[in-house]
Write a protein that holds these residues in place. Structure first.
Motif, PDB file in Angstrom:
ATOM      1  N   TYR A 104       5.816   0.027   7.534  1.00  0.00           N
ATOM      2  CA  TYR A 104       5.611  -0.724   6.295  1.00  0.00           C
ATOM      3  C   TYR A 104       5.879   0.088   5.032  1.00  0.00           C
ATOM      4  O   TYR A 104       5.804  -0.453   3.920  1.00  0.00           O
ATOM      5  CB  TYR A 104       4.186  -1.287   6.259  1.00  0.00           C
ATOM      6  N   GLY A 105       6.181   1.358   5.177  1.00  0.00           N
ATOM      7  CA  GLY A 105       6.488   2.173   3.997  1.00  0.00           C
ATOM      8  C   GLY A 105       5.304   2.335   3.067  1.00  0.00           C
ATOM      9  O   GLY A 105       5.465   2.331   1.840  1.00  0.00           O
ATOM     10  N   VAL A 207      -1.407  -1.575  -5.188  1.00  0.00           N
ATOM     11  CA  VAL A 207      -2.007  -2.621  -4.359  1.00  0.00           C
ATOM     12  C   VAL A 207      -2.418  -1.987  -3.034  1.00  0.00           C
ATOM     13  O   VAL A 207      -1.748  -1.089  -2.525  1.00  0.00           O
ATOM     14  CB  VAL A 207      -1.046  -3.800  -4.114  1.00  0.00           C
ATOM     15  N   SER A 208      -3.520  -2.464  -2.481  1.00  0.00           N
ATOM     16  CA  SER A 208      -4.007  -1.856  -1.244  1.00  0.00           C
ATOM     17  C   SER A 208      -4.822  -2.857  -0.445  1.00  0.00           C
ATOM     18  O   SER A 208      -5.325  -3.854  -0.972  1.00  0.00           O
ATOM     19  CB  SER A 208      -4.860  -0.617  -1.547  1.00  0.00           C
ATOM     20  N   CYS A 225      -4.431   0.930   3.527  1.00  0.00           N
ATOM     21  CA  CYS A 225      -3.010   1.154   3.275  1.00  0.00           C
ATOM     22  C   CYS A 225      -2.760   0.816   1.809  1.00  0.00           C
ATOM     23  O   CYS A 225      -3.384  -0.086   1.250  1.00  0.00           O
ATOM     24  CB  CYS A 225      -2.128   0.323   4.198  1.00  0.00           C
ATOM     25  N   ALA A 226      -1.864   1.576   1.172  1.00  0.00           N
ATOM     26  CA  ALA A 226      -1.642   1.404  -0.261  1.00  0.00           C
ATOM     27  C   ALA A 226      -0.197   1.716  -0.605  1.00  0.00           C
ATOM     28  O   ALA A 226       0.478   2.494   0.076  1.00  0.00           O
ATOM     29  CB  ALA A 226      -2.582   2.312  -1.058  1.00  0.00           C
ATOM     30  N   ALA A 227       0.259   1.096  -1.693  1.00  0.00           N
ATOM     31  CA  ALA A 227       1.622   1.314  -2.168  1.00  0.00           C
ATOM     32  C   ALA A 227       1.709   0.891  -3.626  1.00  0.00           C
ATOM     33  O   ALA A 227       0.866   0.126  -4.117  1.00  0.00           O
ATOM     34  CB  ALA A 227       2.623   0.523  -1.328  1.00  0.00           C
ATOM     35  N   PRO A 228       2.724   1.362  -4.345  1.00  0.00           N
ATOM     36  CA  PRO A 228       2.947   0.864  -5.709  1.00  0.00           C
ATOM     37  C   PRO A 228       3.189  -0.639  -5.690  1.00  0.00           C
ATOM     38  O   PRO A 228       3.824  -1.164  -4.766  1.00  0.00           O
ATOM     39  CB  PRO A 228       4.200   1.626  -6.160  1.00  0.00           C
ATOM     40  N   ALA A 229       2.709  -1.314  -6.692  1.00  0.00           N
ATOM     41  CA  ALA A 229       2.836  -2.768  -6.753  1.00  0.00           C
ATOM     42  C   ALA A 229       4.293  -3.221  -6.761  1.00  0.00           C
ATOM     43  O   ALA A 229       4.621  -4.297  -6.253  1.00  0.00           O
ATOM     44  CB  ALA A 229       2.106  -3.295  -7.989  1.00  0.00           C
TER      45      ALA A 229
END
Length: 257
Positions: A104-105, A207-208, A225-229
């Motif tokens: 999921y990157g 977002v997480s 899990c988290a990533a830039p919006a």
């Protein structure tokens, strides 16, 4: 538990005061003197002076020779490293977290509670991307992050209520009034969907999703899990990734961690 030694004969007040001095360094400046430590802990300055002297002798604090201010010493690091190194769930979960991060990157983390925060004890990243690189020991607020919300969600109704009472006392009435609605929405989502979200509420660019994990020894943690919006949309996070994270949490618990 009541922390007053007069009401709990087993409670060692001097030890608690020393540990509270060490904890202050987690939220305050890197280096502090006795006067500032006294102000932040509410302890008398003579008491703080005795505590910092003892902690320095034991290696938990270092004193700068020019300013007489203190900073954390290497013995604190050794305590934290020993805890993290002996946390069996980290070793069991790593390959699963790596696979999820690749697919999921996203950054995938294991967190545990540190008073009114959650703290990272493991974090895995996609092999190519260098986004949201997180150091172990990073602290996240309980009320506004998916890690904190998932941790609270994993408790019984009574446990959730108690944690909210602690948060209300920590934030004060006005700030808690701002933060509680988002937490309540997240708890309701967990009861419906099996996961919690934080969509820019801690950091507007992040977002997480989070899911509680209960270990066999009774320890409660959260998998996130988290990533830039701009990398992961809220709808994809909610409908595709977060349900898979909930499945991953179940897989990790099934390993007998």
């Amino acid at each position: 538990m009541d922390t007053e030694s007069g009401k709990d004969r087993k409670f060692v007040e001097a030890l608690a005061r020393g540990l509270n001095i060490l904890r202050v360094f987690g939220d305050g400046p890197v280096m502090m003197g006795n006067q500032e430590l006294a102000r932040l802990t509410g302890l008398p300055k003579p008491t703080v002076s005795r505590m910092t002297y003892t902690l320095t002798r034991l290696g938990y604090l270092n004193q700068h020779p020019d300013t007489d201010k203190y900073q954390l010493g290497s013995e604190v690091l050794s305590l934290g490293y020993t805890y993290v190194a002996n946390l069996r769930v980290r070793q069991l979960a790593k390959p699963y977290m790596d696979e999820f991060a690749r697919e999921y990157g996203m950054s995938v983390g294991l967190t545990c509670r540190d008073r009114m925060h959650m703290i990272y004890v493991e974090n895995r990243m996609p092999p190519v991307k260098a986004l949201l690189r997180v150091d172990l020991g990073l602290r996240l607020p309980l009320a506004t992050t998916s890690a904190g919300r998932a941790f609270i969600a994993g408790h019984s109704a009574k446990g959730r209520e108690q944690l909210q009472e602690e948060l209300a006392a920590y934030y004060g009435a006005e700030k808690w009034q701002e933060k509680q609605p988002g937490l309540l929405d997240a708890l309701a989502m967990y009861d419906r969907e099996g996961f919690c979200l934080s969509l820019g509420e801690w950091d507007r660019n992040i977002v997480s999703a989070g899911v509680p994990i209960g270990l066999q020894d009774g320890t409660q943690m959260a998998l996130t899990c988290a990533a830039p919006a701009y990398e992961i949309g809220a709808e994809r996070l909610k409908h595709t990734i977060a349900p898979r994270l909930a499945g991953l949490a179940g897989d990790i618990q099934a390993l007998g961690a």
